[in-house]
Design an enzyme around this catalytic site. Structure first.
Site, mmCIF file in Angstrom:
data_model
loop_
_atom_site.group_PDB
_atom_site.id
_atom_site.type_symbol
_atom_site.label_atom_id
_atom_site.label_comp_id
_atom_site.label_asym_id
_atom_site.label_seq_id
_atom_site.Cartn_x
_atom_site.Cartn_y
_atom_site.Cartn_z
ATOM 1 C CG ASN A 116 -0.238 -0.040 2.506
ATOM 2 O OD1 ASN A 116 0.916 0.379 2.592
ATOM 3 N ND2 ASN A 116 -0.882 -0.544 3.535
ATOM 4 C CB ILE A 117 -0.133 4.837 -0.328
ATOM 5 C CG1 ILE A 117 -1.051 4.911 0.885
ATOM 6 C CG2 ILE A 117 -0.950 4.738 -1.606
ATOM 7 C CD1 ILE A 117 -1.835 6.207 0.955
ATOM 8 C CB CYS A 145 -5.934 -1.795 -5.393
ATOM 9 S SG CYS A 145 -6.241 -0.104 -5.901
ATOM 10 N N GLY A 151 -9.083 1.623 -6.020
ATOM 11 C CA GLY A 151 -8.976 1.634 -7.474
ATOM 12 C C GLY A 151 -8.429 2.926 -8.030
ATOM 13 N NE ARG A 205 -2.565 -0.948 -3.529
ATOM 14 C CZ ARG A 205 -2.782 -1.483 -2.329
ATOM 15 N NH1 ARG A 205 -2.062 -2.504 -1.931
ATOM 16 N NH2 ARG A 205 -3.719 -1.011 -1.542
#
Lengths: 702, 560
Positions: A422-423, A484, A487, A490
């Protein structure tokens, strides 16, 4: 001598100068031309990073002469050196006899700067046009871009360059940039940083506590992998003013001020805002077809506020179905077409996670909708749902009401997890990478340090995920649904990258613009949040280098297929620079809806205006247009991935290109074009004569 | 010995050959005295020819009576896999190959059996004679002369017959100095930079623990220094190693007796340390199975990149002394056969634009490495795939490291070299295994003994033919007279994919890109000539038109 002097001095950095006291270079300073990258005239400094190697005055003389002497011998690009400083040259075409490259000088100097920092060079270029206008400037007053105003100036400020040591000069702050000029060297040392790049500003040393030279000042942390330190003199009381102005203009969003993009009014030949027309792009892909229709159901952004106004959806699904599906997908982001294979009709669709929740909810409409997508592709009786997340995360999302499609509910569908983190993980990885790359690089542990950042690991994951999608679509003729959690991070990476691999159109300059406009901007990648435009909360957990990572992946593909892209890495760097600069409206705000609300298209300039108007600066001479129909399957093992050092390490003087290969490429292209034109002209002339002159003469031509 | 004694089986059907980037080849294996040949059954005439001398190690795995698999690990870093049916055949093939790759007698080497099928226009054996190579130095000044003191290789076995030495040093002095230097390698001229700064190399002085000195040696070194100039002695060993060498009869030049020379230690790894480094590197490269492997840290821990850095660093230092300081430099390690040669030749590439042309680079290899006495035969007898127990300490990829350093400079200055990267790869391959005699033996003396110049073909005669050479030319080349300073920052150095990764990673796309560059270049040239042709034609026409009277002189002026 400007651009060339330093180019000839290419000797990268002093790293090899393992000096021992005895060897003192005389005559020529060894590391001439190591300049702070980002300084506009990069030739400015003749300081070396090694203090005991500096003899600047005599050096510039002999160094200059040595390089100019080589000009004569070398021919080719070397002859730019002398003339590149004169931006006045290059009007009209050269007389036929002179070598064509002399007339390219100004052109080239521009490009050479765009190597070091495309951003600054562009600005430099723009400011030149201002100066050429009417207003004359005081010598220490920097040239400004249209709409830019000088807000404050502090004298006797020292820039503590980590590579070439302290430089004393004048620091000016405008509503767009920070400009530092030091007259200590000739030509003066310059540094320009758009304030949009600033992530955080900190004061160093207090009025009473700081002792020693250069201990009182400010430190500026930038989003483009560098930090700048300026030392102020306490008795000048200039720090406060500078800090205040910087805070105000670097973080306009936090001060309820407009972005500079709204004041910037440069005129470009091309209008970048018209590069992407959603309907036109869908038509290019061959829509509408029997199985796919174009709908404006989201015209008012009511069904999904983060999606664009125009969608392509399966023709079999009614508007009512779309509404029902939207209710079952996170934030109403339903599966919408990204790309359709021109032959097999296999598609890439994107969406957000289904709202399955702990109880394992199902939606007949959603299941039917996925079935419609599959049915739209007659070639395959299967569909892949690519969940970008690691499966653990997908499961964990169930607790928050999300989740993933169960294969029991969705017949003929196979769910695959692509293991992209994740981010937050990505942000941390970039932070580590920055530590490794700036300012100094640990010689002995470079590779293991790099490995410890896991940056390349993440790149590999994203690339191989995109590769898997492209492979399913191309080789297996099977449609793929990508999502993801929301949306927009990723998912955007994956769809855009796989489209880049599948469709050569996106590898052209306008095509790449369309790809970004479509997959990233219109589908609501939250640029404002992820980049933190004009926002002073530098520790905001929503920030993340998702887009940077995507561009890095593009670069990796470009590196593996050097002749499949119409653009060079310079364009990628320019895009990244303006991702932060806030000079253009392109990347501002989080979604299409917000951009329309703020009237971005009418009140700001598009980045594509700059790029399309200066196409020549970004064109790849190795591009061969017949790769347009190729599908690229890049290799994604660690051995094939490299660190994009020209971006991440670009502030390091040792990254200066040793030879202007790019310029040479460009020159080749230019020469070729010229010669072709010339041949054409001569041919025409001959033909004209043939018709006019007596037949006897005409026969002599053959 | 006869090859027939060693070859227990010369033909073996139904073998499967697996090799990188190729489909599996199903065919017949033939073994000759020098080659292993696998030719395909079926329509397509696909063949593999492999010199036995290219095989570094053979690994065998027998599978009961059904046969087995042989892994042929080559010195060009390729790994081939042969599946052979039948236990008996398998064992015979394996034994035969193992014997053949261990044939040590140089007279049985392939170059002595290879006959060139083309006309040799220029014999590579005589292309780069010291007399012509150093003619400028000799003619220009009165300081240097060619000495034939070593004409029968007795004074120094590893030196060529002709060496360049200071003019005021007599041959008898040279003999004395040879006794004082390791391996008889007295200081000789390697390169003269603009001005009077010179680059020399030698073996270590045999100071011994007693602190011996040699007046002649001191005189020779002092004679090359200009008045009031100091010189630099670059010792490519650590201070400690140089110190301890004294106990073993070697040592370094003490300041007391060489007051005008400043000694600097710049350690460069050599011999088995280097080979171990290459082994680790190739272990990492060939380990493709370890998924999210620790590729970068393995690359780092192999220390190969670090070796490149240290070597380039030292070469830059030498070049700096010569160019910036105008000071003369003497480079030596223990024997003066390895790192000294790397450093002197790299320094020349940095400084001397001639060395960046094909011819100049060939001359450099010939001068510094082949005539300079780098023991190719011993260094390259084994490479990194040989299990470490079977290696000797004197096997080393010194020359490969040098080529890699050249590659690094090449990739940083891609327009300044007349030859392309594949030229370096080609040299690497031939230096390990070749049909040519150029890299045979350990020094000129040995080659003379084997009559190599008469009995074998030279690599240079082959390469310099115009049918062959264009393949190795760099389309981006623009002569560059400047000194080129390479960067040794870690992110500037890159793994040489063209050598180390090419059997793992397909280099196709890169090659394709170069083809595009080449085409562009050719089109450019074609267009240029077309323009000048058309321009000439236009002039002719104008003249003709003028003569006939269609064009009046005033009109012509306008055109002009």
């Amino acid at each position: 001598m400007a651009a060339r002097g330093q180019r000839s001095a290419k000797r990268r950095s002093g790293c090899f100068l393992v000096m021992f006291s005895g060897v003192k270079p005389d005559k020529r300073s060894k590391v001439k031309g190591i300049t702070q990258l980002g300084s506009r005239s990069s030739s400015s400094s003749s300081h070396s990073s090694n203090s005991n190697t500096t003899r600047s005055n005599s050096s510039s003389g002999s160094g200059g002469s040595s390089s100019s002497s080589s000009n004569n011998k070398g021919g080719g690009c070397k002859s730019h050196s002398g003339s590149s400083s004169g931006s006045s040259s290059g009007s009209g075409s050269p007389p036929a006899g002179t070598p064509p490259h002399t007339q390219m000088a100004s052109h080239e100097s521009l490009n050479s700067e765009s190597k070091s920092s495309s951003l600054n060079s562009k600005l430099g270029h723009e400011s030149m046009t201002v100066r050429d206008g009417s207003r004359t400037l005081r010598p220490d007053e920097p040239p400004l871009v249209p709409g830019e105003q000088l807000e404050g100036t502090a004298r006797e400020v020292t820039y503590l360059c980590p590579y070439v040591g302290p430089k004393k000069g004048t620091l000016s702050v405008t509503n767009y940039r920070l400009i530092f000029r030091s007259p200590e060297t000739d030509p003066p040392f310059e540094l320009e940083v758009p304030l949009g790049v600033v992530s955080r500003i900190e004061k160093v040393g207090g009025a009473n506590t700081s002792r020693g030279e250069n201990s009182y000042g400010i430190e500026i942390f930038c989003k483009d992998i560098r930090n700048l330190r300026f030392a102020h003199k306490q008795e000048n009381h200039s720090r406060r003013m500078v800090t205040e102005k910087l805070l105000q203009y670097a973080f306009p969003a936090s001060h309820k001020l407009p972005f500079f993009a709204f004041g910037y009014n440069e005129q470009y030949q091309e209008r970048g805002w018209s590069v992407y027309e959603p309907i036109a792009e869908l038509k290019r892909q061959g829509l509408p077809t029997e199985s796919w229709r174009i709908t404006r159901i989201n015209e008012q952004y009511e069904l999904c506020e983060t999606y664009p106004a125009v969608w392509a959806v399966p023709a079999a699904a009614s508007d009512n179905d779309l509404r029902n599906v939207a209710a079952f997908r996170s934030r109403g982001r339903i599966p919408v077409l990204s790309w359709i294979h021109p032959e097999s009709q296999a598609t890439i669709t994107r969406c957000a996670q289904p709202l399955v929740g702990v109880s394992g909810k199902r939606s007949r409409d959603d299941e039917a909708y996925i079935q419609h997508i599959m049915d739209a592709n007659a070639q395959s009786h299967k569909i892949f749902i690519m969940d970008a997340r690691p499966s653990v995360n997908a499961v964990a999302n169930k607790a928050k009401g999300g989740g993933y499609e169960s294969e029991d509910a969705y017949q003929n569908a196979e769910v695959q997890f692509l293991d992209i983190h994740n981010i937050h993980v990505m942000r941390e990885s970039l932070r580590k990478l920055q530590e490794v790359c700036y300012p100094h690089i640990d010689n002995s542990h470079w590779l293991s340090n790099l490995e410890a950042t896991h940056w390349l690991d993440h790149i590999r994951c994203v690339l191989s995920g995109a590769l898997r999608i492209a492979d399913k679509v191309e080789s297996h003729k099977t449609s793929v649904v990508v999502h993801c959690s929301d949306g927009w991070d990723r998912t955007a990476q994956l769809t855009a990258l796989s489209m880049l691999m599948l469709d050569g159109y996106y590898r052209t300059i306008p095509g790449f613009a369309v790809l970004l406009e479509k997959e990233w901007l219109s589908f609501g990648h939250k640029f404002a949040q992820r980049v933190g435009h004009g926002d002073d909360r530098h520790q905001d957990a929503d920030r993340s280098p998702v887009f940077l990572q995507f561009v890095d992946c593009v670069w990796q593909i470009l590196k593996q297929f050097p002749h499949a892209f119409q653009f060079t890495e310079d364009m990628l760097i320019t895009i990244l620079d303006h991702l932060y600069s806030c000079l253009f409206g392109t990347f501002l705000y989080n979604s299409e809806r917000e951009r329309i609300e703020k009237e971005v298209k009418t009140k700001t300039v598009s980045l594509w205006s700059l790029i399309l108007s200066n196409k020549a600066d970004f064109e790849n001479p190795l591009y061969s247009a017949n790769t347009k129909h190729h599908v690229l399957f890049p290799r994604t093992s660690m051995r094939h991935l490299c660190l994009w050092d020209k971006y991440y390490c670009r502030w390091n003087p040792s990254m200066r290109q040793q030879e202007p290969v790019h310029i040479r490429y460009k020159e080749l292209l230019h020469v070729k074009e010229q010669l072709e034109k010339h041949v054409d002209e001569l041919r025409k002339e001959l033909a004209a004569r043939q018709t006019h002159d007596s037949p006897r003469v005409a026969s002599a031509i053959v | 010995m006869e090859f027939a004694e060693l070859i227990r089986i010369s033909r073996c059907d139904r073998v499967m050959l697996h090799r990188p980037h190729h489909r599996v080849l199903d065919g017949t294996l033939c073994i000759t005295g020098h080659h292993l040949i696998v030719s395909a059954h079926g329509e397509e005439p696909e063949e593999l020819w492999l010199l036995h001398s290219n095989i570094d190690a053979i690994e065998r795995r027998q599978q009961g009576m059904t046969g087995g698999t042989l892994w042929l690990k080559c010195k060009d870093l390729r790994i081939l896999q042969l599946d052979i049916i039948g236990a008996d055949q398998f064992a015979k093939v394996a034994d035969t190959l193992e014997d053949l790759i261990r044939v040590e007698d140089p007279m049985f080497q392939y170059p002595f059996f290879y006959r060139a099928m083309y006309n040799v226009l220029e014999d590579g054996w005589t292309t780069f004679l010291p007399e012509s190579e150093f003619s400028r130095v000799i003619q220009q000044g009165d300081d240097w002369r060619i000495s034939y003191v070593n004409k029968d290789y007795k004074v120094c076995s590893s030196y060529p017959a002709a060496v360049v030495v200071p003019k005021n040093i007599e041959d008898s002095d040279l003999v004395a100095i040879a006794n004082f230097r390791q391996g008889g390698r007295f200081p000789v001229l390697a390169y003269r930079h603009e001005g009077s700064a010179v680059l020399m190399r030698s073996g270590q002085p045999l100071i011994t623990a007693n602190g011996k000195r040699c007046k002649e040696d001191e005189r020779l070194l002092n004679s090359v220094l200009a008045r009031e100039k100091r010189g630099y002695i670059i010792d490519t060993r650590t201070q400690n190693l140089a110190q301890s060498a004294k106990l073993r009869g070697g040592g370094y030049e003490p300041e007391l007796h060489y007051p005008n020379w400043r000694r600097v230690h710049k350690p460069i790894d050599r011999h088995h340390v280097l080979l171990d480094s290459l082994t680790k590197l190739m272990d990492g490269v060939n380990d493709t199975n370890s998924g999210t492997d620790k590729w970068l840290s393995r690359l780092e821990s192999s220390n190969w990149m670090n070796n490149i850095k240290e070597t380039l660093n030292c070469a830059c230092l030498v070049a700096q002394c010569l160019d910036q300081d105008g000071a003369s430099v003497l480079v030596h390690d223990t024997d003066g056969l390895d790192s000294a040669l790397q450093v002197t030749s790299l320094a020349q590439i940095i400084l001397n634009p001639d060395c960046r042309t094909v011819r100049g680079f060939e001359a450099l290899i010939e001068r510094e490495w082949i005539q300079g006495g780098h023991p190719f035969a011993t260094r390259h007898a084994r490479s990194c795939y040989t299990p470490s127990a079977q290696r000797s300490k004197i096997n080393a990829p010194t020359f490969l490291l040098f080529l890699d350093c050249v590659y690094q400079i090449h990739s940083q200055f891609s327009c300044s070299f007349e030859f392309a990267e594949n030229f370096l790869v080609m040299l690497f391959e031939h230096s390990y295994s070749s049909q040519f005699g150029t890299f045979l033996g350990n020094n000129e003396g040995e080659r003379k003994n084997m009559k190599a110049p008469e009995r074998t073909a030279s690599l240079w005669s082959y390469i310099n033919r115009h049918e062959v050479l264009p393949k190795y030319l760099n389309p981006l080349y623009e002569p560059n007279q400047r000194v080129i300073w390479p960067s040794v920052a870690p992110m500037s150095l890159q793994l040489w994919a063209g050598v180390f990764l090419r059997w793992v990673v397909d280099q196709g796309p890169q090659e394709a890109a170069w083809l595009v560059v080449k085409e562009l270049r050719e089109r450019d040239a074609a267009l240029r000539s077309k323009v000048s042709r058309l321009r000439r034609q236009l002039q002719d026409l104008e003249r003709e038109a003028l003569e006939v009277g269609i064009l009046s002189p005033t009109m012509e002026l306008e055109v002009a």
